[in-house]
Design a protein around this motif. Structure first.
Motif, PDB file in Angstrom:
ATOM      1  N   ARG B 127     -29.098  14.023 -31.893  1.00 35.67           N
ATOM      2  CA  ARG B 127     -30.424  14.443 -32.359  1.00 35.67           C
ATOM      3  C   ARG B 127     -30.323  15.642 -33.309  1.00 35.67           C
ATOM      4  NH1 ARG B 127     -35.005  12.108 -30.043  1.00 35.67           N
ATOM      5  NH2 ARG B 127     -34.451  10.479 -28.550  1.00 35.67           N
ATOM      6  N   HIS B 128     -29.436  16.556 -33.005  1.00 40.16           N
ATOM      7  CA  HIS B 128     -29.290  17.700 -33.915  1.00 40.16           C
ATOM      8  C   HIS B 128     -28.664  17.296 -35.242  1.00 40.16           C
ATOM      9  CE1 HIS B 128     -30.354  20.177 -30.404  1.00 40.16           C
ATOM     10  NE2 HIS B 128     -30.824  20.988 -31.347  1.00 40.16           N
ATOM     11  N   ALA B 129     -27.768  16.334 -35.204  1.00 35.27           N
ATOM     12  CA  ALA B 129     -27.111  15.919 -36.455  1.00 35.27           C
ATOM     13  C   ALA B 129     -28.093  15.283 -37.427  1.00 35.27           C
ATOM     14  CB  ALA B 129     -25.972  14.945 -36.150  1.00 35.27           C
ATOM     15  N   ILE B 130     -29.141  14.663 -36.903  1.00 35.48           N
ATOM     16  CA  ILE B 130     -30.109  14.016 -37.804  1.00 35.48           C
ATOM     17  C   ILE B 130     -31.444  14.775 -37.860  1.00 35.48           C
ATOM     18  CG2 ILE B 130     -29.093  11.716 -37.623  1.00 35.48           C
ATOM     19  CD1 ILE B 130     -31.476  11.076 -35.653  1.00 35.48           C
ATOM     20  N   ALA B 131     -31.440  16.010 -37.393  1.00 36.28           N
ATOM     21  CA  ALA B 131     -32.685  16.793 -37.385  1.00 36.28           C
ATOM     22  C   ALA B 131     -33.160  17.082 -38.805  1.00 36.28           C
ATOM     23  CB  ALA B 131     -32.491  18.094 -36.621  1.00 36.28           C
ATOM     24  N   GLY B 132     -32.278  16.980 -39.763  1.00 38.00           N
ATOM     25  CA  GLY B 132     -32.675  17.192 -41.158  1.00 38.00           C
ATOM     26  C   GLY B 132     -33.040  15.907 -41.870  1.00 38.00           C
ATOM     27  N   ASN B 133     -33.193  14.834 -41.119  1.00 41.91           N
ATOM     28  CA  ASN B 133     -33.541  13.542 -41.716  1.00 41.91           C
ATOM     29  C   ASN B 133     -34.853  13.064 -41.103  1.00 41.91           C
ATOM     30  OD1 ASN B 133     -30.381  13.736 -41.661  1.00 41.91           O
ATOM     31  ND2 ASN B 133     -30.921  12.341 -43.314  1.00 41.91           N
ATOM     32  N   LEU B 134     -35.922  13.231 -41.841  1.00 41.55           N
ATOM     33  CA  LEU B 134     -37.227  12.836 -41.315  1.00 41.55           C
ATOM     34  C   LEU B 134     -37.376  11.317 -41.351  1.00 41.55           C
ATOM     35  CD1 LEU B 134     -39.585  15.418 -43.049  1.00 41.55           C
ATOM     36  CD2 LEU B 134     -38.564  15.533 -40.755  1.00 41.55           C
ATOM     37  N   CYS B 135     -38.016  10.797 -40.317  1.00 41.08           N
ATOM     38  CA  CYS B 135     -38.395   9.393 -40.303  1.00 41.08           C
ATOM     39  C   CYS B 135     -39.838   9.341 -39.820  1.00 41.08           C
ATOM     40  CB  CYS B 135     -37.509   8.578 -39.370  1.00 41.08           C
ATOM     41  SG  CYS B 135     -38.045   6.857 -39.267  1.00 41.08           S
ATOM     42  N   ARG B 136     -40.672   8.623 -40.531  1.00 40.79           N
ATOM     43  CA  ARG B 136     -42.074   8.554 -40.143  1.00 40.79           C
ATOM     44  C   ARG B 136     -42.391   7.248 -39.421  1.00 40.79           C
ATOM     45  NH1 ARG B 136     -45.680  12.429 -38.887  1.00 40.79           N
ATOM     46  NH2 ARG B 136     -47.563  12.391 -40.150  1.00 40.79           N
ATOM     47  N   CYS B 137     -41.428   6.322 -39.374  1.00 40.96           N
ATOM     48  CA  CYS B 137     -41.732   4.999 -38.817  1.00 40.96           C
ATOM     49  C   CYS B 137     -41.259   4.806 -37.386  1.00 40.96           C
ATOM     50  CB  CYS B 137     -41.076   3.910 -39.652  1.00 40.96           C
ATOM     51  SG  CYS B 137     -41.579   3.866 -41.368  1.00 40.96           S
ATOM     52  N   THR B 138     -40.083   5.319 -37.048  1.00 38.87           N
ATOM     53  CA  THR B 138     -39.403   4.853 -35.839  1.00 38.87           C
ATOM     54  C   THR B 138     -39.516   5.774 -34.641  1.00 38.87           C
ATOM     55  OG1 THR B 138     -37.358   6.008 -36.348  1.00 38.87           O
ATOM     56  CG2 THR B 138     -37.595   3.805 -37.276  1.00 38.87           C
ATOM     57  N   GLY B 139     -39.953   7.013 -34.853  1.00 35.08           N
ATOM     58  CA  GLY B 139     -39.911   7.961 -33.738  1.00 35.08           C
ATOM     59  C   GLY B 139     -38.490   8.308 -33.341  1.00 35.08           C
ATOM     60  N   TYR B 140     -37.515   7.894 -34.139  1.00 35.44           N
ATOM     61  CA  TYR B 140     -36.078   8.228 -33.994  1.00 35.44           C
ATOM     62  C   TYR B 140     -35.388   7.559 -32.810  1.00 35.44           C
ATOM     63  CZ  TYR B 140     -37.811  12.087 -36.905  1.00 35.44           C
ATOM     64  OH  TYR B 140     -38.442  12.832 -37.860  1.00 35.44           O
ATOM     65  N   GLN B 141     -36.143   6.971 -31.893  1.00 37.20           N
ATOM     66  CA  GLN B 141     -35.502   6.497 -30.659  1.00 37.20           C
ATOM     67  C   GLN B 141     -34.435   5.437 -30.953  1.00 37.20           C
ATOM     68  OE1 GLN B 141     -37.971   6.522 -27.226  1.00 37.20           O
ATOM     69  NE2 GLN B 141     -37.246   4.509 -26.577  1.00 37.20           N
ATOM     70  N   LYS B 142     -34.807   4.469 -31.772  1.00 32.43           N
ATOM     71  CA  LYS B 142     -33.845   3.404 -32.061  1.00 32.43           C
ATOM     72  C   LYS B 142     -32.767   3.878 -33.045  1.00 32.43           C
ATOM     73  CE  LYS B 142     -36.794  -0.455 -30.672  1.00 32.43           C
ATOM     74  NZ  LYS B 142     -36.917   0.191 -29.383  1.00 32.43           N
ATOM     75  N   ILE B 143     -33.051   4.934 -33.789  1.00 28.16           N
ATOM     76  CA  ILE B 143     -32.010   5.525 -34.645  1.00 28.16           C
ATOM     77  C   ILE B 143     -30.949   6.170 -33.747  1.00 28.16           C
ATOM     78  CG2 ILE B 143     -31.539   7.372 -36.309  1.00 28.16           C
ATOM     79  CD1 ILE B 143     -34.213   6.771 -37.640  1.00 28.16           C
ATOM     80  N   VAL B 144     -31.407   6.900 -32.741  1.00 22.81           N
ATOM     81  CA  VAL B 144     -30.463   7.524 -31.800  1.00 22.81           C
ATOM     82  C   VAL B 144     -29.660   6.431 -31.082  1.00 22.81           C
ATOM     83  CG1 VAL B 144     -30.276   8.934 -29.704  1.00 22.81           C
ATOM     84  CG2 VAL B 144     -31.864   9.605 -31.531  1.00 22.81           C
ATOM     85  N   ASP B 145     -30.363   5.366 -30.669  1.00 21.97           N
ATOM     86  CA  ASP B 145     -29.668   4.240 -30.025  1.00 21.97           C
ATOM     87  C   ASP B 145     -28.601   3.663 -30.959  1.00 21.97           C
ATOM     88  OD1 ASP B 145     -31.428   4.521 -27.934  1.00 21.97           O
ATOM     89  OD2 ASP B 145     -32.654   2.764 -28.443  1.00 21.97           O
ATOM     90  N   ALA B 146     -28.942   3.544 -32.232  1.00 21.83           N
ATOM     91  CA  ALA B 146     -28.011   2.946 -33.198  1.00 21.83           C
ATOM     92  C   ALA B 146     -26.762   3.809 -33.342  1.00 21.83           C
ATOM     93  CB  ALA B 146     -28.702   2.784 -34.553  1.00 21.83           C
ATOM     94  N   ILE B 147     -26.955   5.115 -33.370  1.00 20.82           N
ATOM     95  CA  ILE B 147     -25.794   5.998 -33.546  1.00 20.82           C
ATOM     96  C   ILE B 147     -24.900   5.927 -32.302  1.00 20.82           C
ATOM     97  CG2 ILE B 147     -25.072   8.399 -33.931  1.00 20.82           C
ATOM     98  CD1 ILE B 147     -27.732   8.697 -35.576  1.00 20.82           C
ATOM     99  N   LYS B 148     -25.538   5.860 -31.128  1.00 23.75           N
ATOM    100  CA  LYS B 148     -24.745   5.687 -29.894  1.00 23.75           C
ATOM    101  C   LYS B 148     -23.970   4.385 -29.939  1.00 23.75           C
ATOM    102  CE  LYS B 148     -27.918   8.029 -26.733  1.00 23.75           C
ATOM    103  NZ  LYS B 148     -29.016   7.780 -25.793  1.00 23.75           N
ATOM    104  N   LEU B 149     -24.646   3.338 -30.398  1.00 24.01           N
ATOM    105  CA  LEU B 149     -24.015   2.021 -30.457  1.00 24.01           C
ATOM    106  C   LEU B 149     -22.827   2.026 -31.427  1.00 24.01           C
ATOM    107  CD1 LEU B 149     -24.252  -1.002 -29.629  1.00 24.01           C
ATOM    108  CD2 LEU B 149     -25.794  -1.318 -31.588  1.00 24.01           C
ATOM    109  N   ALA B 150     -23.025   2.683 -32.576  1.00 22.20           N
ATOM    110  CA  ALA B 150     -21.942   2.741 -33.561  1.00 22.20           C
ATOM    111  C   ALA B 150     -20.754   3.499 -32.985  1.00 22.20           C
ATOM    112  CB  ALA B 150     -22.436   3.412 -34.837  1.00 22.20           C
ATOM    113  N   ALA B 151     -21.048   4.588 -32.256  1.00 23.84           N
ATOM    114  CA  ALA B 151     -19.957   5.363 -31.657  1.00 23.84           C
ATOM    115  C   ALA B 151     -19.203   4.494 -30.654  1.00 23.84           C
ATOM    116  CB  ALA B 151     -20.522   6.602 -30.971  1.00 23.84           C
ATOM    117  N   ALA B 152     -19.957   3.752 -29.848  1.00 22.36           N
ATOM    118  CA  ALA B 152     -19.316   2.900 -28.837  1.00 22.36           C
ATOM    119  C   ALA B 152     -18.491   1.794 -29.511  1.00 22.36           C
ATOM    120  CB  ALA B 152     -20.375   2.293 -27.924  1.00 22.36           C
ATOM    121  N   ASN B 153     -19.038   1.221 -30.561  1.00 23.37           N
ATOM    122  CA  ASN B 153     -18.335   0.130 -31.242  1.00 23.37           C
ATOM    123  C   ASN B 153     -17.101   0.596 -31.997  1.00 23.37           C
ATOM    124  OD1 ASN B 153     -20.163  -1.686 -30.297  1.00 23.37           O
ATOM    125  ND2 ASN B 153     -21.380  -1.791 -32.171  1.00 23.37           N
TER     126      ASN B 153
END
Ligand code: FES
Ligand code: FES
Lengths: 780, 155
Positions: B127-153
């Protein structure tokens, strides 16, 4: 009751969005990327004064600057007054036609007074500085009450007391009913000016040809609205304006639901120069272009001993800024869906005033007046329950509409698929409502609280609104490789309209979701569709897509019936095959049927050339253009748990549970995404967002994201839990109704009520900043 | 006024004439046609224009083009190799993190710096790494999920 929903094979799965791959690799198709050969770049000169008369403009030096190709001044611009709102006819009687592309009177700081087109944006910018404008300053007013007071500056001729519209709606006899009420509550609830903050700026490229025809690319929510408004302001026939549908845009949220200054200015500059002209707004220009109107609501409610609404009286004052624009309609939606129709109450009186000031103009924004209403109504319900000792969940359950009741907005229809009670009880259980503590009773410096906000009645489009367009159309065409092309005028704002509509077409055609492709469209090639707004696309465009796909499917079955020697009624399509029901061996692939329908008269087979027949010939295609049958209401409930730091006034959102009754759930991940994003917007509205203006000069003080604070990933709660309550909406495509807007409306009252539950401080003015909480705690 | 400079973008060296005030964002979009990098504000407030310079996620609108001489720049166009998506790109698709997508490329570039330095980040680091990237559509939840998924993959 998921069992009562329509059974489907494609709908209900989180298929991959067809636009996702393109977007993660760079997103080529945003309007901001459109460039054309020979394109010029234009910039607008904007007034520094909030109210002034232009007594002279000298642009000769600007015109001489190398690279400048054209200058546009008020005298070059058709003086046709218009209302910019896309979803109504330009001369709709309910709206106010009070705008000009450029005028010799300036009514807000930032209003365009001239424009320059040049070979680069930098030259155009430089040229603006060479334009000399003489202004005669006029007295200005920035507050709605002051604007209505005697002696206030007159902003528009003929608008008495600067009131643009003044709707009054009454049911029964509120005055008499208050006499009978056991308890009366009253309060004033105020909301602020916020921006939709779409990430892609408003941008357009307009080209013209020697015949004076225009081709328009723009980041907007409505092809046909842009065509209509642009043709009107320029005094051209609509058929001379072709608006290209963007494959997608970078967000809209209602903020791109009206023609801007940029499209007509670019069109005029293109007609002058014969070259394409591009205008991209800066973030400052976006911020002063469209906002959610601030509304102050005085709300008085009469309650019976047993906790029922018996009377309601409300006055809403909306500051629309220098032009009425959306403010003439927002006030009505606010009055109806934000206040009067929320919960049944027999005797009600509401009066709205949309008031001119010299502030910036307003616009559309998700919820369209209902967030301002819900903040008042839902906050006051909490106050009533607190004072009289009612449980807020029980109180709402007792005072709500029920499934099967007449629809309060369109009483000839019924609330067939209405599940508000289920939303309330299921979400209450999930958040742990029964263990909620008394207000302010949590111990320690950081106190927790739970609050609730609802939107009991909302829309799926605009059937029943007298002046608003509500019809849709689609073309579905089968390809010889077994896929289908769908074209509609419905714009994808990011919320997944392409995905949803392709899924609906696939379901109807018996194809997989990825076998339907959304293709090119423009105003010359597809039927009219109302805008992507009012939570309408899934329901209304969805019905049109289903109808067009159904027609294509019928033709597919007719042709297949000829080949299989079966009646079309005995056939079904699944997994790319047309089959005789009950005889799985008698089948033919969709590919073969479509190929045969488009083949020459004689086809080559293994047995040699064979004649075909003429009846089966022709592209398999379906077309629809229709109004949806109704306007079913979804219902929405949200519970929020907060933690308030009583030393700093900071509010942290810990948990969010959102329940929505949406008929059929089409794309679960997409639906969750709407809710999660909606919470970000609603939370920003509740706690921090505020477009600030200098009260003396009217100048915008929040001109970029450094001065306009919205929630980042860090402030957002760790998880927003969505509960989707399915039912079968009989008039919807496969039982679906709407989702989009209520998730933005409910967070503010839910958060306000949770803050009250945590610390016992009632804030009736948004945003609820730490200062307001500390003041409520007596610490400031 | 303009000066000839040479900059390395996505492994390719470009000779360009740039003015001192030209931002890297301007040069990417207007001169090189690298339109995957987006302009959401041009004032350092939204993060849509994020690219990696020397591995660091940086707002290209706030970076003078002249200042990146000798420092390799990577944009969204440079992270797909031989048609193979970067794990973050794939995860953004799979997690449903893309709505309007206007913020997506910038956010992916910000997350790329994170995953290169912290291969297994926790929720707060993400969350801190993307705190400088505003998103008005997603509420960031699925963005955070995506980054976790990429890390796992990528593990
Ligand atoms: S465009 Fe660079 S931060 Fe917004
Ligand atoms: S997906 Fe639209 S701004 Fe992030």
């Amino acid at each position: 009751m998921t069992s009562s929903t329509t059974s489907t094979t494609v709908l209900g799965k989180s298929v991959q969005r067809p636009d996702a791959l393109d977007k993660v690799t760079g997103g080529k198709h945003y309007p901001v990327n459109v460039t054309l050969p020979g394109m010029l770049h234009a910039k607008l000169l904007r007034s520094p004064y909030p109210h002034a008369r232009i007594t002279g403009i000298d642009a000769s030096a600007a015109a001489k600057l190398p690279g400048v190709k054209a200058v546009l001044l008020p005298q070059d611009v058709p003086q046709r007054k218009y209302c910019p709102v896309y979803f109504v006819p330009t001369l709709a009687p309910s709206m106010v036609q009070d705008m000009l592309i450029m005028s010799d009177t300036v009514r807000y700081a930032g209003q365009p007074v001239a424009a320059v087109a040049a070979t680069t944006a930098a030259i155009a910018e430089q040229a603006l500085e060479l334009i000399e404008v003489d202004y005669e300053e006029l007295p200005a007013v920035f507050d709605a009450d002051a604007a209505m007071a005697e002696g206030a500056p007159q902003i528009h001729e003929g608008a008495e007391n600067n009131i643009a519209v003044n709707p009054v709606v009454a049911f029964g006899d509120a005055e008499a009913a208050f006499e009978k009420a056991d308890h009366i509550f009253e309060g004033v609830y105020e909301t602020q000016r916020v921006h939709t903050c779409y990430m892609e700026p408003r941008v357009c490229v307009v080209d013209s040809d020697t015949g004076g025809n225009l081709t328009v690319h723009s980041s907007m929510q409505h092809l046909f609205g842009l065509r209509e408004k642009l043709a009107f302001v320029l005094g051209m026939p609509e058929s001379k304006v072709r608006v290209i549908k963007p494959a997608y845009i970078g967000g809209g949220f209602g903020g791109k639901l009206d023609i801007g200054y940029i499209e007509p200015v670019a069109a005029l500059l293109s007609l002058k120069t014969g070259r394409p002209v591009r205008i991209e707004q800066t973030r400052y220009e976006d911020f002063i272009s469209t906002t959610r109107n601030p509304i102050r609501v005085y709300l008085k409610t009469g309650i019976s001993k047993d906790g029922r609404f018996v009377a309601r009286y409300a006055e809403s004052t909306l500051d629309c800024g220098a032009h009425a624009t959306h403010g003439a309609e927002v006030i009505n939606v606010h009055g109806m869906f934000g206040i009067l129709l929320t919960y049944p109450c027999p005797d009600q009186h509401w009066e709205g005033k949309t008031v001119y000031t010299n502030n910036m103009i307003g616009g559309g924004y998700r919820g369209y007046g209902s967030p301002q209403g819900a903040f008042a109504v839902e906050s006051q319900i909490d106050e009533i329950c607190e004072e009289l000792g009612f449980d807020p969940v029980e109180f709402r359950l007792k005072n709500s509409y029920h499934q099967g009741d007449p629809h309060p907005f369109n009483p000839q229809a019924k609330l067939d698929s209405y599940r508000f009670q289920d939303c309330l009880t299921q979400a209450a259980e999930r958040i742990g409502w029964s263990s909620r503590k008394a207000a302010g009773s949590d111990q320690g410096v950081k106190k927790r609280g739970i609050g609730l906000g609802c939107q009991p009645i909302w829309v799926s489009g605009c059937v029943g609104f007298p002046d608003i367009y509500e019809h849709s159309g689609a073309i579905v065409k089968l390809n010889r490789d077994g896929t289908a092309d769908l074209s509609t005028a419905a714009v994808d704002l990011g919320s997944g309209q392409i995905t949803t509509l392709c899924m609906i077409a696939a379901e109807e055609l018996g194809l997989e979701a990825d076998q339907v492709r959304m293709t090119y469209a423009d105003t010359d090639t597809v039927p009219f569709d109302a805008p992507s707004h009012a939570s309408r696309v899934t329901y209304s465009s969805g019905n049109a897509v289903k109808a067009a796909a159904g027609q294509a499917r019928q033709r597919l079955l007719e042709v297949a019936g000829g080949l299989l020697e079966a009646s079309p009624d005995d056939l079904e399509v699944c997994e790319g095959m047309v089959r005789v029901k009950g005889s799985p061996d008698s089948q033919i692939s969709v590919v073969d049927v479509v190929t045969r329908a488009e083949s020459p008269f004689v086809v080559m087979t293994e047995e040699g050339p064979q004649p075909t027949n003429l009846e089966e010939k022709g592209t398999i295609i379906g077309l629809s253009s229709m109004a949806p049958p109704a306007n079913p209401s979804p219902a929405t409930v949200e519970f929020v748990e907060v933690e308030v730091d009583t030393e700093t006034g900071q509010v942290k959102i810990l948990r969010v549970v959102f329940a929505h009754d949406l008929g059929k759930l089409i794309h679960p991940a997409g639906a969750e995404g709407q809710v999660e994003g909606g919470f970000q917007q609603g939370m920003g509205y509740a706690l921090m967002e505020n477009l600030l203006f200098d009260p003396d000069s009217g100048a915008c003080l929040s001109s970029d994201f450094l001065d306009y604070k919205m929630p980042t990933a860090v402030e957002m709660p760790p998880k927003i839990e969505s509960i989707f309550i399915e039912s079968n909406e009989p008039t919807g495509p496969f039982g679906a109704k709407s989702l989009s807007e209520p998730c933005v409306t409910v967070p503010a009252p839910a958060i306000a009520n949770a803050i009250y539950n945590a610390v016992g401080v009632r804030v009736r003015e948004l945003p609820i900043t730490p200062e307001k909480i500390l003041a409520g705690l007596g610490k400031l | 006024m303009k000066q000839l400079i040479s900059i390395e973008i996505n492994g390719e060296v470009h000779e360009l004439a740039v003015a001192p005030q030209d931002s890297l964002l301007h040069v990417l979009r207007e001169e090189l046609g690298l339109i995957g990098t987006k302009k959401g504000c041009d004032t350092g407030g939204c993060g849509c224009c994020t690219v990696q310079i020397d591995g660091r996620a940086v707002y290209s609108c706030m970076t003078y083009a002249m200042s990146v001489q000798g420092k390799p720049v990577v944009t969204i166009e440079g992270i797909t190799e031989n048609g193979q998506l970067d794990p973050l790109q794939q995860a953004f698709i799979d997690a449903g993190a893309v709505q309007c997508g206007y913020c997506t490329c910038g956010t992916i570039m910000a997350a790329r710096e994170l995953l290169a330095t912290v291969p297994d980040p926790d929720e707060s680091q993400i969350r801190h790494a993307i705190a400088g990237n505003l998103c008005r559509c997603t509420g960031y939840q699925k963005i955070v999920d995506a980054i976790k998924l990429a890390a796992a993959n990528s593990a």
